[in-house]
Motif scaffolding. Structure first.
Motif, PDB file in Angstrom:
ATOM      1  N   PHE A  73     -25.803  -3.979  16.186  1.00  0.00           N
ATOM      2  CA  PHE A  73     -27.017  -4.258  15.439  1.00  0.00           C
ATOM      3  C   PHE A  73     -27.355  -3.155  14.448  1.00  0.00           C
ATOM      4  O   PHE A  73     -28.300  -3.259  13.699  1.00  0.00           O
ATOM      5  CB  PHE A  73     -28.192  -4.422  16.405  1.00  0.00           C
ATOM      6  CG  PHE A  73     -27.948  -5.436  17.480  1.00  0.00           C
ATOM      7  CD1 PHE A  73     -27.731  -6.766  17.164  1.00  0.00           C
ATOM      8  CD2 PHE A  73     -27.923  -5.057  18.808  1.00  0.00           C
ATOM      9  CE1 PHE A  73     -27.507  -7.708  18.156  1.00  0.00           C
ATOM     10  CE2 PHE A  73     -27.703  -5.997  19.807  1.00  0.00           C
ATOM     11  CZ  PHE A  73     -27.499  -7.323  19.479  1.00  0.00           C
ATOM     12  N   GLY A 115     -23.938  -8.635  15.050  1.00  0.00           N
ATOM     13  CA  GLY A 115     -24.831  -9.198  16.058  1.00  0.00           C
ATOM     14  C   GLY A 115     -24.079  -9.851  17.191  1.00  0.00           C
ATOM     15  O   GLY A 115     -23.177  -9.267  17.788  1.00  0.00           O
ATOM     16  N   PHE A 116     -24.409 -11.111  17.496  1.00  0.00           N
ATOM     17  CA  PHE A 116     -23.781 -11.774  18.626  1.00  0.00           C
ATOM     18  C   PHE A 116     -22.331 -12.166  18.354  1.00  0.00           C
ATOM     19  O   PHE A 116     -21.628 -12.603  19.252  1.00  0.00           O
ATOM     20  CB  PHE A 116     -24.601 -12.997  19.042  1.00  0.00           C
ATOM     21  CG  PHE A 116     -25.814 -12.635  19.849  1.00  0.00           C
ATOM     22  CD1 PHE A 116     -25.673 -12.162  21.139  1.00  0.00           C
ATOM     23  CD2 PHE A 116     -27.078 -12.738  19.313  1.00  0.00           C
ATOM     24  CE1 PHE A 116     -26.773 -11.811  21.890  1.00  0.00           C
ATOM     25  CE2 PHE A 116     -28.187 -12.387  20.048  1.00  0.00           C
ATOM     26  CZ  PHE A 116     -28.039 -11.919  21.343  1.00  0.00           C
ATOM     27  N   ASP A 130     -29.806 -10.218  10.807  1.00  0.00           N
ATOM     28  CA  ASP A 130     -29.540 -11.631  10.542  1.00  0.00           C
ATOM     29  C   ASP A 130     -30.842 -12.391  10.269  1.00  0.00           C
ATOM     30  O   ASP A 130     -31.070 -13.484  10.794  1.00  0.00           O
ATOM     31  CB  ASP A 130     -28.772 -12.265  11.707  1.00  0.00           C
ATOM     32  CG  ASP A 130     -28.165 -13.616  11.344  1.00  0.00           C
ATOM     33  OD1 ASP A 130     -28.044 -13.902  10.134  1.00  0.00           O
ATOM     34  OD2 ASP A 130     -27.843 -14.386  12.262  1.00  0.00           O
ATOM     35  N   THR A 137     -31.158 -12.819  15.309  1.00  0.00           N
ATOM     36  CA  THR A 137     -30.603 -12.162  16.498  1.00  0.00           C
ATOM     37  C   THR A 137     -31.707 -11.852  17.506  1.00  0.00           C
ATOM     38  O   THR A 137     -31.590 -12.167  18.698  1.00  0.00           O
ATOM     39  CB  THR A 137     -29.872 -10.863  16.108  1.00  0.00           C
ATOM     40  OG1 THR A 137     -28.773 -11.183  15.266  1.00  0.00           O
ATOM     41  CG2 THR A 137     -29.362 -10.140  17.345  1.00  0.00           C
TER      42      THR A 137
END
Length: 398
Positions: free
Chosen positions: A100, A108-109, A149, A153
């Motif tokens: 992040f 992110g993810f 994002d 996120t």
């Protein structure tokens, strides 16, 4: 009442020490276990805490069947049993922030490290199946998590916590604004309660202005003195000093600079003796190109890459020259009482414990004083929820 605390991604124990120090009325916290994957951070942690350190990859500990090696799989099963053995009141996690960070890839993810947040959810669910879900959560990450994002996120993170029955509150706090620690360090703190009444009584994030400390120049210098080891001299700490013999390019006179061929010399001449002149200020050599004084009057944000070499540790002017911060000083800037109850390991597996490892650990740590401040406010919320009250003014500093 004593609330049992467990810590994921514990690092060297910044959050843990903050919770250990926090009290309110007759309420306090007791550390039960911590988890950390980095073996060097584990060594520093175990040097300073007596409770269980369950080291290793939390994803494999929570899901042992993912490990193909049978012997390792059995070890992970045993460690999972250790995690789940106790009922936990508070779960804390300074979960990995690389995915992040503004300085990172911003995935992110989509980044495997970002998915480590899901291990927090996994543990909450497994604790709920064995005993009960933790009544409170304390999570910490980089400031950029909130905006990553376009906010999506963090929205996913908050939704997943809410799905587990938590009321979630968050705020960005800067260490230098809310504690006496002279470090510029902005982080997001996510606090969650399963009891909605306790959440309602957690008022800190609604009144952050009331928690800010006053820091005039006199107090700023006092705070800096409290974390610097000014008794050190070049004769005993020479490896931290910058001298012309070690760094000739950082002590160029005007004549020496002009004698360098224009095609290869740097745009700016660096001379540390001329540019680093004020005590109780923090300086950096930026990208090896120029010297910059931190205009906030406090130490710039400590980072994990302090441990990767180069010239990214802040510099200070002392009586007998210019030197970089020592590892002990970086730990003190995070609130660890080095020399007063907290010890840095000197060896590991028969080898000297490197400064690089310690710098990295300090850069990755959570500021102890911020953790303690928030942990105390969480206790206040629990206490206030016991009795209905219209006037919450006692819960907020004057």
């Amino acid at each position: 009442m004593e609330f049992k605390v467990a810590s994921l991604f514990a690092g060297v124990g910044g959050i843990c020490l903050g919770f250990k120090n926090a009290t309110f009325a007759d309420n306090s916290y007791k550390m039960v276990w911590a988890n950390e994957i980095d073996e060097y951070a584990v060594e520093t942690y175990k040097t300073n805490f007596n409770h269980a350190m369950i080291d290793g990859d939390i994803e494999k500990i929570l899901q042992p069947d993912r490990e193909e090696d049978e012997e390792k799989r059995e070890v992970y099963y045993q460690k999972r049993e250790q995690l789940l053995h106790h009922k936990i009141d508070v779960l804390t996690a300074g979960f990995p922030c690389q995915a992040f960070s503004i300085a990172g890839y911003r995935k992110g993810f989509d980044d495997e490290r970002g998915n480590l947040f899901l291990s927090i959810i996994d543990l909450i669910q497994q604790l709920g199946q064995r005993h009960d879900k933790p009544k409170m959560l304390f999570l910490e990450n980089v400031k950029n998590l909130k905006s990553h994002d376009k906010g999506r996120t963090y929205r996913v993170i908050k939704e997943k916590l809410e799905e587990e029955g938590y009321t979630v509150k968050e705020a960005v706090l800067n260490t230098k604004e809310y504690t006496r620690l002279p470090q510029n360090r902005e982080r997001i703190y996510i606090i969650a309660f399963r009891d909605s009444k306790e959440a309602e009584n957690f008022l800190m994030f609604n009144h952050l202005e009331d928690y800010k400390v006053e820091r005039n120049d006199e107090k700023r210098i006092e705070d800096i003195k409290s974390v610097l080891d000014l008794h050190l001299s070049e004769s005993v700490a020479g490896k931290y000093y910058y001298t012309k013999e070690k760094y000739p390019d950082y002590f160029l006179t005007e004549t020496e600079y002009k004698n360098i061929d224009e095609e290869i010399r740097k745009e700016h001449r660096i001379n540390i003796d001329e540019e680093i002149t004020e005590e109780y200020e923090f300086y950096q050599v930026r990208r090896g190109m120029y010297v910059r004084k931190n205009m906030n009057g406090v130490c710039p944000t400590l980072t994990a890459n302090m441990g990767t070499g180069g010239h990214n540790v802040a510099l200070i002017k002392v009586k007998d020259g210019v030197r970089k911060l020592t590892p002990a000083e970086t730990f003190k800037l995070q609130g660890f009482p080095v020399g007063n109850g907290y010890k840095l390991p000197e060896t590991y597996k028969g080898r000297p414990f490197s400064d690089g490892r310690l710098y990295k650990q300090a850069g990755n740590a959570v500021s102890v004083d911020v953790a303690q401040l928030i942990a105390t406010e969480m206790l206040k919320a629990v206490e206030a929820a016991k009795q209905p009250q219209d006037d919450k003014s006692e819960l907020v500093p004057n």
